[in-house]
Structure formats: C-alpha cells, structure tokens
Design a protein around this motif. Structure first.
Motif, PDB file in Angstrom:
ATOM      1  N   THR A 314      19.247  51.089  45.040  1.00  0.00           N
ATOM      2  CA  THR A 314      19.316  52.135  44.023  1.00  0.00           C
ATOM      3  C   THR A 314      20.772  52.464  43.732  1.00  0.00           C
ATOM      4  N   LYS A 340      14.201  54.690  39.744  1.00  0.00           N
ATOM      5  CA  LYS A 340      13.035  54.257  38.965  1.00  0.00           C
ATOM      6  C   LYS A 340      13.340  52.992  38.180  1.00  0.00           C
ATOM      7  N   LYS A 343      13.432  49.908  40.356  1.00  0.00           N
ATOM      8  CA  LYS A 343      12.108  49.406  40.734  1.00  0.00           C
ATOM      9  C   LYS A 343      11.439  48.679  39.578  1.00  0.00           C
ATOM     10  N   LYS A 344      11.708  49.161  38.401  1.00  0.00           N
ATOM     11  CA  LYS A 344      11.164  48.504  37.216  1.00  0.00           C
ATOM     12  C   LYS A 344      11.720  47.075  37.112  1.00  0.00           C
ATOM     13  N   GLU A 496       5.991  51.692  43.724  1.00  0.00           N
ATOM     14  CA  GLU A 496       5.844  52.900  42.929  1.00  0.00           C
ATOM     15  C   GLU A 496       7.205  53.284  42.364  1.00  0.00           C
ATOM     16  N   GLU A 497       7.212  53.713  41.121  1.00  0.00           N
ATOM     17  CA  GLU A 497       8.514  54.016  40.517  1.00  0.00           C
ATOM     18  C   GLU A 497       8.875  55.482  40.577  1.00  0.00           C
TER      19      GLU A 497
END
Length: 497
Positions: A314, A340, A343-344, A496-497
């Motif tokens: 991240t 997020k 993760k995408k 999971e985002e």
RNA sequence: GGUCGCGUGGCCGAGCGGUUAGGCUGAGGUCUGCAAAACCUCCUACAGCGGUUCAAAUCCGCUCGCGACCUCCA
C-alpha cells in the motif's frame, strides 16, 4: 532500448532525451542513508522511486550497474562549524554501543524495510568506512591540483580558488559570488579560509571514536568525499545517472560536483535526478524535524497520526501514484485510498493471469476494441517514458484494467480481440505492475488449497439454495479479508478492497 | 533576507496552449436469493485579478497563500 525516454535533469533544469554514455551500459549512483536511526516514509519514497528507475531501465534492455551507498562515517550533525559530532558516534554513545554496532543495526533495519516494500538490491552497496584509502587518495589529488588546503590536520576544498576555474553552484542554481559574499562575514571558523569551504578530511579530536591514519594525521573523511570515492571507483569518472533526494542537492551534490571537477576535471554525472519530499501537514518529513513516521510504524499502525496500519505494498502504491518530482503529502485518507486502489490492481493481476483465449474458438476481431486496447497498452509506457511518470502509467493501467475485468467477468468475449492484442494486453499489464512498478501480491493466507475447498462447498450450497450456509461461508471469507466473487458460471475469490 | 518551487473538483494526485487523466468518496443503473465484485452512467475542478491568443488550468504580469534549500536530512 528506447529512444523515447526523457528524464528531467537537475543540471539543465529541463527534460532531456536519455542517451547513455556507453549504451547498453548505464551507470547509476544514488545516495543512500546515513544509518543512525530507523528508516521512515521519506526513505521509502526515495528508494522506491529509484527502484522503479532501475527496474525500468533494465526492462528497456540496458545493462544497469546500480550503486547505492551506506553512509556509516563522516556525516556530522553540524557541517559548517567544527562543533558538529559524527551522527553515528553520537548515537553509539547514547546507546552505549560500538559505532559499527549502530551501523549494523540500522543497516539491517534499512534492508528489512526495502525487502518489505519490494525494492531490489542494488548491484553494489558500498560503505564509506570501507573506502577510506580511496577517499584519502581523492583528497590528496585535489590538494595536488591546488583546489584544497591543509589546515591544522584537516583538509578543506578551497571554494574561492575553485571558483576561478569552475562554477560552484551550477547544480543547485546558486551563484558562487553570492555564496562567498554571504558567508564572508562569518569569521572565526577554525582553520577555514572561507565559511563555504567544506572538509575533505577532518582531524579527529581526542574523544572521536572512528579515526584513521592519513598523511595529515589521524582523522576521518568529510561527508561529501565518500560519494565521489565510491561512485568513481565503481562507475568511473563519468557515469550516467546520479540520484538522491532534493534535500541533498545543496550542499552534498554540489560538493560532489566540485570534488569531481577538482580531482578529475569533469562533472561526474550526465543526468542528475532528484526526488521530492514526503510532507506531513505540508511540511517536509525529516528525522531532524521529528515529524517522521518510521516505515515499521506504518506497517503495524503504531503512531499517533495513524488511524490504522498500511501494508508495505500500500505504501509502495501510495508513493508511485505521485510523480517523483512533486511533493507527496501524507494523510490517512490518501493511504486508505491507496490501499483500495492497490488491491484493485492486484485483483486485476490475478484476473489477467487467468485469462486465456480458447484456440478452438474463432477470433472475431472487434477492430475498435482492439485498437483501444493497443492504445491503452502504449499509454502505460508513454507515462513511464515521460520522466518516469508512474502516476500517469497507473492511470493508464486502470483504464486497461477496465477492459481486463470486462473480459474476466465475461461481459465482453475475450475472443473479440486478436491473438496479438490479447498477448500484448496480458504482457503489458503483468510487466508494468510486477516488473516495472514492482507491485506484487501480498498473500494474506498461504492455504490456497483450503480456500479452494471452501469455495467448492460454497458452490454446492448455492446450487442447493442453502442460503444460510452460503452466507456463513461468505462471513468466514470476510473475516479473513477475502471476498467471494460470483459470476454466472464460476465462483472465485479476491482480496477485499 | 537570498535562491527555487508549488497552489487542480469532498480527499489524493496527473496534465502544462485546443482532446475523459486516474484513484478514493458520493449518486444512479446492470447483474444477484440478498449481497459483494465487476461493468456502465453521473457529480466537469484548475488560488485571485489583469494581459497575450482564434483558443489558457497550461504562456506573461501582479496579488494572496504554502513550502524547499541557504547547518544536517531521502
């Protein structure tokens, strides 16, 4: 090789076409940290930025020799007056350790951080303390060339003398006369002719721990000379790229230029690259300001300013979403958004690796879509070629990802693009994400088999319309940070985002 | 004080003379047992004031605000 690559050169203050001195070889030197405390977000940024540069040049086919030093001696708390103490020694006294113990501890800590954020090791990682003879030699040569003088066991570079031949300040955009004038008033700096003069070699006071013999008595090297010694030893008198943080531009890099000119008669690097700072509440993050967040604190979430932990990837993504020459402001909101988005990207990576065209099925090329995808692939590199603009590259990546996802969910038939385009799409996405940006999957669990079996139970329960059971399995996944993805024909999972 | 840089939508952050940046958030839709994911659509901003131009977030000037370097800092 790529003739389209442009890099912003601090020396010329312009973007220039990147043309190595001796292609396909590229010599790159980046200033590493002074190892007296744990690395923070700012160090992560600098190292990630140059890691991507290293990776991209390698990807383009260059044979890169990347040298990144460790400063373990000679860096004082105060370089101007002689009152400064060696940073390593100060820490050693404080913690009652050998200076080299301090060096080892924080070098380890630095390496651990780099490993977590997936920064590749450099080709050579030299230490200042391991290159004392080389530093003495350079000091000696500068002395013989008449650009330095000895004074009471120390040797200083004579800026006034230097300025008769070269422009001190050309890199950092300073005027030599102004510099000399502005400091002339400051008398009483023991031994220096001029306050701007900087030490090549310093006499060790009796209590100084790290000391070596030299032609001028026992002492230790000045901070700037280590980089000249190590860069020229491993890369030659002139090499392609010299990098570092913007805060090193003056006086550190300026002094390196001066040393190289004074010693070898040339500027050491063709391209000078500087990354900008991480800011926090608009102010530069720095150890000396005490407003830093150590990398490890970020990963475990233990810092008053952190609302939660942020994984190494991240952090890497957060840094790459900004262009390296602009400041990057820390905030929880921005990090959460980065988590997020990262993760995408990784879910996309999983998806694109699974995609395949069935050789039995005919390809019915949709020309418009085909062209669009080819364009999106090229856009990723347009960004990278423009001074390593990772922010632009990531934007293109997300556009490409939309197409990938629509193939993945079967919303669009993957056989509507040509075999070549499909291959290009797959290769581009994987190469840019993994090999160039260095973003890799952070496995939450290694029990892939277990996940697979649970998913099978899930499918069965769904087929039997046993919804309470379905919901229960979903809840298990959610508790592990995973999501079940349903599609018409398959069941899969993702982060999971 | 000197030198340099920056001010972009709710947030982060590209772009730097004419084309949708992108991400996060928010709204609507498709899909779904319900969800989630994914996809589609919408929310169209460039500190302020002047100027140059057919055309400016992008060039020039001024004003305001912020920062970096000028000790050490990635």
């Amino acid at each position: 090789m790529n003739a389209n690559l442009k890099v912003y050169n601090t020396l010329s203050r312009k973007k220039e076409v990147f043309e190595p001195l001796n292609a396909p070889f590229v010599g790159m030197y980046v200033c590493g940290p002074t190892v007296y405390s744990d690395p923070h977000l700012g160090h992560a940024r600098s190292n990630i930025n140059f890691d991507v540069i290293f990776r991209y040049l390698t990807y383009l086919g260059y044979k890169v020799r990347y040298v990144r030093n460790i400063t373990d001696v000679g860096h004082l708390t105060d370089e101007v007056s002689d009152a400064g103490e060696d940073k390593i020694q100060k820490k050693a006294k404080l913690e009652k350790l050998e200076p080299m113990e301090v060096v080892q501890q924080y070098t380890n800590s630095f390496h651990q951080m780099l490993k977590k954020i997936n920064v590749l090791p450099p080709s050579i990682e030299p230490r200042a303390s391991g290159h004392i003879p080389e530093q003495i030699k350079i000091t000696n040569e500068i002395l013989q060339n008449g650009f330095a003088y000895e004074s009471n066991g120390s040797v200083y570079l004579d800026i006034e003398k230097y300025a008769t031949r070269y422009a001190y300040g050309e890199l950092s955009g300073r005027n030599t006369e102004d510099l000399l004038e502005g400091t002339r008033a400051l008398e009483g700096q023991e031994g220096k002719k001029n306050a701007m003069d900087f030490a090549l070699w310093k006499k060790a006071s009796p209590e100084h721990l790290m000391r070596w013999d030299s032609p001028w008595g026992e002492g230790f090297p000045g901070w700037h000379v280590e980089c000249t010694a190590m860069s020229t030893k491993y890369l030659g008198k002139q090499f392609d790229i010299h990098g570092g943080g913007m805060d090193l531009q003056f006086p550190h890099h300026e002094s390196e230029v001066a040393q190289a000119n004074a010693c070898f008669g040339c500027n050491p690097a063709k391209y000078w690259l500087h990354n900008n700072m991480v800011t926090i509440n608009g102010q530069k993050m720095a150890r000396s300001l005490g407003n830093f967040i150590a990398a490890e604190q970020l990963f475990i979430g233990e810092h008053p300013l952190l609302e939660r932990p942020y994984s190494p990837m991240t952090v890497r993504f957060f840094i790459l979403q900004a262009q390296y020459r602009g400041t990057l402001d820390f905030s929880n909101e921005a990090l959460i958004a980065a988590a997020k988005a990262y993760k995408k990207i990784i879910n996309g990576l999983k998806a694109v690796k699974k995609l395949a065209q069935d050789p039995e099925k005919p390809i019915a090329t949709n020309e418009a879509l085909n062209e669009e995808i080819v364009k999106l692939c090229e856009d990723c590199f347009t960004g990278l070629n423009d001074d390593f603009n990772t922010a632009a590259a990531i934007a293109s990546l997300f556009n490409l990802l939309k197409k990938i996802n629509s193939f993945s969910t079967l919303a669009t038939d993957v056989h509507t693009i040509s075999i070549d385009t499909f291959a290009q799409m797959q290769k581009t996405y994987i190469d840019v994400v993994e090999n160039i940006l260095g973003l890799v999957e952070e496995k939450i669990t290694d029990s892939d088999g277990f996940i697979h079996n649970l998913l099978e139970l899930y499918s069965e329960a769904k087929a039997q319309k046993d919804y309470p059971k379905v919901d229960k399995i979903r809840a298990y996944f959610k508790a592990e940070g995973l999501l079940i993805k349903d599609s018409k024909t398959t069941v899969d999972w993702q982060y999971e985002e």
